[in-house]
Design a protein around this motif. Structure first.
Motif, PDB file in Angstrom:
ATOM      1  N   ALA B   3       0.824  -1.212   0.000  1.00 41.26           N
ATOM      2  CA  ALA B   3       0.000   0.000   0.000  1.00 41.26           C
ATOM      3  C   ALA B   3       0.859   1.262   0.000  1.00 41.26           C
ATOM      4  O   ALA B   3       0.555   2.229  -0.694  1.00 41.26           O
ATOM      5  N   GLN B   4       1.926   1.246   0.786  1.00 42.65           N
ATOM      6  CA  GLN B   4       2.768   2.433   0.912  1.00 42.65           C
ATOM      7  C   GLN B   4       4.122   2.195   0.275  1.00 42.65           C
ATOM      8  O   GLN B   4       4.614   1.067   0.247  1.00 42.65           O
ATOM      9  N   SER B   5       4.734   3.264  -0.205  1.00 43.52           N
ATOM     10  CA  SER B   5       6.075   3.107  -0.752  1.00 43.52           C
ATOM     11  C   SER B   5       7.079   3.012   0.401  1.00 43.52           C
ATOM     12  O   SER B   5       6.818   3.447   1.518  1.00 43.52           O
ATOM     13  N   LEU B   6       8.226   2.430   0.102  1.00 40.21           N
ATOM     14  CA  LEU B   6       9.290   2.300   1.099  1.00 40.21           C
ATOM     15  C   LEU B   6       9.685   3.675   1.646  1.00 40.21           C
ATOM     16  O   LEU B   6       9.858   3.858   2.852  1.00 40.21           O
ATOM     17  N   GLN B   7       9.788   4.619   0.716  1.00 41.03           N
ATOM     18  CA  GLN B   7      10.165   5.979   1.117  1.00 41.03           C
ATOM     19  C   GLN B   7       9.166   6.536   2.141  1.00 41.03           C
ATOM     20  O   GLN B   7       9.568   7.081   3.178  1.00 41.03           O
ATOM     21  N   ALA B   8       7.879   6.359   1.860  1.00 43.42           N
ATOM     22  CA  ALA B   8       6.857   6.903   2.757  1.00 43.42           C
ATOM     23  C   ALA B   8       6.943   6.255   4.135  1.00 43.42           C
ATOM     24  O   ALA B   8       6.790   6.936   5.160  1.00 43.42           O
ATOM     25  N   ILE B   9       7.193   4.957   4.159  1.00 46.45           N
ATOM     26  CA  ILE B   9       7.269   4.259   5.453  1.00 46.45           C
ATOM     27  C   ILE B   9       8.484   4.718   6.246  1.00 46.45           C
ATOM     28  O   ILE B   9       8.403   5.020   7.438  1.00 46.45           O
ATOM     29  N   LEU B  10       9.643   4.801   5.539  1.00 47.75           N
ATOM     30  CA  LEU B  10      10.875   5.191   6.235  1.00 47.75           C
ATOM     31  C   LEU B  10      10.808   6.650   6.690  1.00 47.75           C
ATOM     32  O   LEU B  10      11.356   7.015   7.737  1.00 47.75           O
ATOM     33  N   ASP B  11      10.134   7.503   5.908  1.00 48.10           N
ATOM     34  CA  ASP B  11      10.035   8.922   6.247  1.00 48.10           C
ATOM     35  C   ASP B  11       9.366   9.154   7.603  1.00 48.10           C
ATOM     36  O   ASP B  11       9.571  10.202   8.221  1.00 48.10           O
ATOM     37  N   ALA B  12       8.586   8.179   8.047  1.00 47.21           N
ATOM     38  CA  ALA B  12       7.953   8.314   9.361  1.00 47.21           C
ATOM     39  C   ALA B  12       8.968   8.170  10.489  1.00 47.21           C
ATOM     40  O   ALA B  12       8.693   8.500  11.636  1.00 47.21           O
ATOM     41  N   GLY B  13      10.182   7.653  10.166  1.00 46.44           N
ATOM     42  CA  GLY B  13      11.227   7.531  11.184  1.00 46.44           C
ATOM     43  C   GLY B  13      12.079   8.786  11.265  1.00 46.44           C
ATOM     44  O   GLY B  13      11.794   9.792  10.602  1.00 46.44           O
ATOM     45  N   GLN B  14      13.112   8.713  12.094  1.00 46.81           N
ATOM     46  CA  GLN B  14      14.021   9.847  12.273  1.00 46.81           C
ATOM     47  C   GLN B  14      15.225   9.682  11.351  1.00 46.81           C
ATOM     48  O   GLN B  14      15.993   8.726  11.511  1.00 46.81           O
ATOM     49  N   PRO B  15      15.412  10.579  10.364  1.00 45.06           N
ATOM     50  CA  PRO B  15      16.586  10.420   9.498  1.00 45.06           C
ATOM     51  C   PRO B  15      17.889  10.641  10.273  1.00 45.06           C
ATOM     52  O   PRO B  15      17.941  11.467  11.184  1.00 45.06           O
ATOM     53  N   VAL B  16      18.908   9.865   9.920  1.00 49.45           N
ATOM     54  CA  VAL B  16      20.206   9.979  10.574  1.00 49.45           C
ATOM     55  C   VAL B  16      21.089  10.858   9.697  1.00 49.45           C
ATOM     56  O   VAL B  16      21.167  10.641   8.481  1.00 49.45           O
ATOM     57  N   ALA B  17      21.729  11.841  10.313  1.00 55.57           N
ATOM     58  CA  ALA B  17      22.589  12.739   9.541  1.00 55.57           C
ATOM     59  C   ALA B  17      23.840  11.997   9.087  1.00 55.57           C
ATOM     60  O   ALA B  17      24.272  11.043   9.720  1.00 55.57           O
ATOM     61  N   ALA B  18      24.408  12.445   7.986  1.00 53.96           N
ATOM     62  CA  ALA B  18      25.688  11.934   7.481  1.00 53.96           C
ATOM     63  C   ALA B  18      25.674  10.433   7.246  1.00 53.96           C
ATOM     64  O   ALA B  18      26.560   9.708   7.668  1.00 53.96           O
ATOM     65  N   HIS B  19      24.617   9.928   6.596  1.00 54.24           N
ATOM     66  CA  HIS B  19      24.599   8.541   6.123  1.00 54.24           C
ATOM     67  C   HIS B  19      24.454   8.606   4.607  1.00 54.24           C
ATOM     68  O   HIS B  19      23.454   9.104   4.100  1.00 54.24           O
ATOM     69  N   ARG B  20      25.448   8.134   3.870  1.00 58.81           N
ATOM     70  CA  ARG B  20      25.483   8.353   2.425  1.00 58.81           C
ATOM     71  C   ARG B  20      25.723   7.048   1.670  1.00 58.81           C
ATOM     72  O   ARG B  20      26.310   6.148   2.223  1.00 58.81           O
ATOM     73  N   PRO B  21      25.402   6.918   0.400  1.00 62.33           N
ATOM     74  CA  PRO B  21      24.588   7.876  -0.356  1.00 62.33           C
ATOM     75  C   PRO B  21      23.090   7.637  -0.131  1.00 62.33           C
ATOM     76  O   PRO B  21      22.296   8.466  -0.530  1.00 62.33           O
ATOM     77  N   TRP B  22      22.724   6.503   0.473  1.00 63.24           N
ATOM     78  CA  TRP B  22      21.316   6.224   0.728  1.00 63.24           C
ATOM     79  C   TRP B  22      20.995   6.531   2.185  1.00 63.24           C
ATOM     80  O   TRP B  22      21.889   6.476   3.042  1.00 63.24           O
ATOM     81  N   PRO B  23      19.746   6.846   2.516  1.00 64.97           N
ATOM     82  CA  PRO B  23      19.436   7.304   3.875  1.00 64.97           C
ATOM     83  C   PRO B  23      19.301   6.165   4.886  1.00 64.97           C
ATOM     84  O   PRO B  23      19.046   5.014   4.532  1.00 64.97           O
ATOM     85  N   ARG B  24      19.496   6.536   6.143  1.00 67.72           N
ATOM     86  CA  ARG B  24      19.216   5.618   7.252  1.00 67.72           C
ATOM     87  C   ARG B  24      18.242   6.323   8.199  1.00 67.72           C
ATOM     88  O   ARG B  24      18.360   7.532   8.405  1.00 67.72           O
ATOM     89  N   PHE B  25      17.284   5.568   8.723  1.00 64.48           N
ATOM     90  CA  PHE B  25      16.278   6.133   9.621  1.00 64.48           C
ATOM     91  C   PHE B  25      16.235   5.323  10.905  1.00 64.48           C
ATOM     92  O   PHE B  25      16.300   4.085  10.861  1.00 64.48           O
TER      93      PHE B  25
END
Lengths: 167, 506
Positions: B3-25
């Protein structure tokens, strides 16, 4: 005539006791047998390879010994499937704690006389993995080692040089 | 589709600064459970699952959007909701987290230890390390019930020159009813050794996770270190790295094709393929100074430049293989007795391959078109012409043919690289990050995709590094591939997978 026979019967024999065999002749005969045996049976070693935690790099180069460039078997070396058939254990790796018992049991299953060759920098002292909780560090920590062939990994030529020294 | 995209699900978490090139939450248990449901529904693929003190990380890839992300769940109570409960590919990874970090998967279907055989002087070496207080009970193999079954235990010391592992066969006459693997014998504690290591030492260690994939591992580590520190590598270094990676693929595929045929007692192929492999290793040594190319790929670039003579050695190599290889392919194709052994042997269901996110020749011979070189298009593959061979037969024969096709692709790639190799420097100094930074790298080794997660301290030393071998998602499928086959075909099936023990055991 009866008198003569009777005298001989009462007299101790004149035959001298057997001398010890000539040391020189024995040595000569021994050398001949040894030569014949070596010609027919010798210059042949059965090797059992044991990976005791290597990264697989040493195994790749040991495999290469079989290819047409090195052709290990022309020297009388051959790899066997069981330690019970082996003269030599060719051991790689920093000996992980999880492989220690398997290595000890493989050594115990190899009949005497036997040689142990530790292959690679890991086999000598644990190499880059020395100091890990999971590594014993060097084959000699677990079983007696006769020869080390260093390298990371040793090239097939270095492996051959080491093995030929064993013959 | 979920139902939801991966991005939408992960966006509900707290993004971690300085994790590259893909995000960590950093995520909540709710988000974590939603991600598990997505895995179970095949909305995304499991890339990795690993832990550290008080934290468990899950890396996933969503095919449609190309999104890659890491979700991290804090585990204050020392446990986390089991991923393996709903998604079996995670089970061995969870058992490893329990062994190494001490975090327990809640409601996990299998809680037996995996890498810990009860022989280390420490428990939870990557967590709150303590001395073991109890001896570990003997390992329980899964029960197999039925009449006329017998068991064949094999290993850890095998009959050939191969790595150690234990295989427990349960057979009904000749047919295998169940194979159960037990691995971990070559666990070297590499992740612990990496903690606190300098980049130079860490690169050497990672380059020895699996000796046959030393280029791919070194590349994964270098790319991660460069992403974390935001270092740009010179163009020539990218091209030389790809050249080495293709030489490694070529050497391993040639060796494997010969070795698979040899396990069907067709030694002629092995003899010829071993000569090809040796020629590749010699050309590699002539070009870069090491037969297996160890320690040539380093953070910041490459440690050895290729001379003009080196280029011509490699050009001759390609010409030589192009001359010799087609006759071997014809030999394989025309030998019915050999194909009789390889065709239909060791079939893996494509649904299992998709579920396990199985990469490399095992995945692509079973219809899963994932190749990190194409899917992620890291340089210089973004400008090189190549095909991703794909098959659907998913048996030993299919895996042989896939390698044959990949040999041809690698030859073409090497030719292109040698023709277009840019000039210039091959190495730059890595920037010192100043503060902690993190990264994720995914590269295509000869066996499949290698994932590497890295956290650096401010001084540039390694805080935590987790390399994940492609074998994690291939070994379990070997258990499925052998089912119903005869015991004597196991070496064939096993060699057609050529799973890494060292890369898996770490």
């Amino acid at each position: 005539m009866h008198k003569l026979l009777l005298q001989n019967l009462w007299r101790s024999p004149m035959t001298i006791p057997a001398p010890a065999p000539s040391e020189q002749a024995l040595a000569e005969l021994g050398a001949q047998v040894d030569q014949a045996a070596r010609r027919r049976l010798g210059r042949s070693l059965a090797i059992r390879q044991v990976d005791a935690g290597s990264c697989n790099g040493c195994e790749l180069e040991i495999h290469a010994l079989h290819n047409a460039f090195y052709d290990l078997e022309r020297f009388g070396f051959h790899f066997v499937a069981s330690p019970r058939h082996a003269d030599v254990l060719l051991v790689t790796g920093p000996v992980t704690a999880n492989m220690r018992e398997a290595l000890e049991r493989t050594y115990a299953a190899t009949p005497d006389p036997k040689w142990v060759v530790a292959v690679g920098d890991c086999g000598r002292d644990g190499g880059v993995f020395a100091g890990s909780y999971a590594c014993v560090g060097g084959v000699a920590e677990v079983i007696p080692v006769d020869l080390h062939i260093p390298g990371c990994p040793p090239s097939p030529t270095q492996l051959l040089e080491g093995l030929l020294a064993l013959l | 589709m979920h139902a939801q995209s991966l991005q939408a699900i992960l966006d509900a978490g707290q993004p971690v600064a300085a994790h590259r090139p893909w995000p960590r939450f950093v995520v909540t248990p709710d988000i974590w459970n939603t991600l598990i449901e997505g895995l179970a529904d095949s909305a995304w693929t499991l890339l990795g699952l690993w832990g550290e003190l008080g934290l468990v990380h899950l890396a996933v890839h969503e095919e449609g959007s190309g999104m890659l992300g890491v979700a991290s769940l804090p585990c204050p109570a020392g446990c986390f909701p089991s991923v393996g409960r709903r998604h079996p590919p995670a089970q061995r990874l969870e058992r490893t987290i329990a062994d190494l970090v001490g975090l327990q998967p809640v409601d996990a279907p299998d809680i037996r230890p995996w890498l810990d055989h009860g022989r280390w002087p420490v428990r939870y070496p990557l967590g709150a390390a303590t001395a073991p207080t109890t001896t570990m009970p003997p390992y329980r193999f899964l029960a197999v019930e039925g009449e006329s079954l017998h068991q064949i235990p094999v290993g850890p010391v095998h009959a050939g020159i191969i790595e150690p592992g234990h295989f427990r066969f349960t057979a009904n006459g000749e047919a295998v009813a169940r194979l159960e693997q037990r691995l971990g014998y070559v666990h070297k504690g590499i992740e612990s050794l990496l903690n606190g290591a300098t980049l130079e030492r860490a690169a050497r260690l990672v380059g020895r996770v699996s000796g046959d994939s030393t280029v791919a591992y070194a590349l994964a580590f270098a790319r991660a270190a460069e992403a974390a520190t935001e270092t740009e590598v010179p163009a020539r270094a990218h091209w030389l790295r790809a050249l080495m990676a293709e030489l490694e693929r070529l050497a391993n595929h040639c060796g494997d094709i010969g070795a698979i045929c040899n396990d069907a007692a067709f030694a002629l192929m092995l003899a010829h393929c071993a000569v090809l492999r040796e020629q590749i290793l010699r050309a590699s040594a002539a070009g870069f100074g090491h037969r297996l190319l160890m320690d040539r790929v380093v953070p910041g670039g490459v440690a050895a430049d290729l001379s003009v003579e080196g280029v011509s050695v490699l050009q001759s190599l390609v010409a030589e293989i192009r001359r010799q290889f087609p006759a071997l392919v014809t030999l394989y194709d025309n030998t019915a007795s050999l194909q009789d052994r390889t065709a239909k042997t060791g079939f893996v269901k494509p649904t299992l391959i998709r579920q396990f996110g199985c990469g490399g020749y095992v995945g692509r011979a079973g219809g899963r078109a994932f190749d990190a070189r194409r899917t992620l298009g890291y340089p210089p593959y973004d400008v090189l012409k190549f095909e991703i061979p794909l098959r659907t037969d998913s048996d030993v024969n299919g895996r042989v043919w896939l390698r044959i096709c990949e040999v041809e692709q690698s030859l073409s790639l090497i030719e292109q690289i040698l023709q277009k190799l840019p000039s210039g420097p091959v190495r730059v100094a890595l920037k010192t990050p100043g503060q902690p930074c993190e990264s994720l790298a995914l590269v295509e080794g000869f066996r499949g995709d290698i994932l590497l997660w890295l956290r650096l301290n401010g001084d540039g030393t390694v805080a935590r590094c987790h390399p994940r071998d492609p074998s994690w998602f291939q070994w379990p499928l070997l258990e499925a591939a052998i089912e119903g086959n005869i015991v004597a075909d196991f070496p064939l099936c096993n060699k057609s997978f050529n799973g890494s023990y060292s890369g898996h055991d770490l």
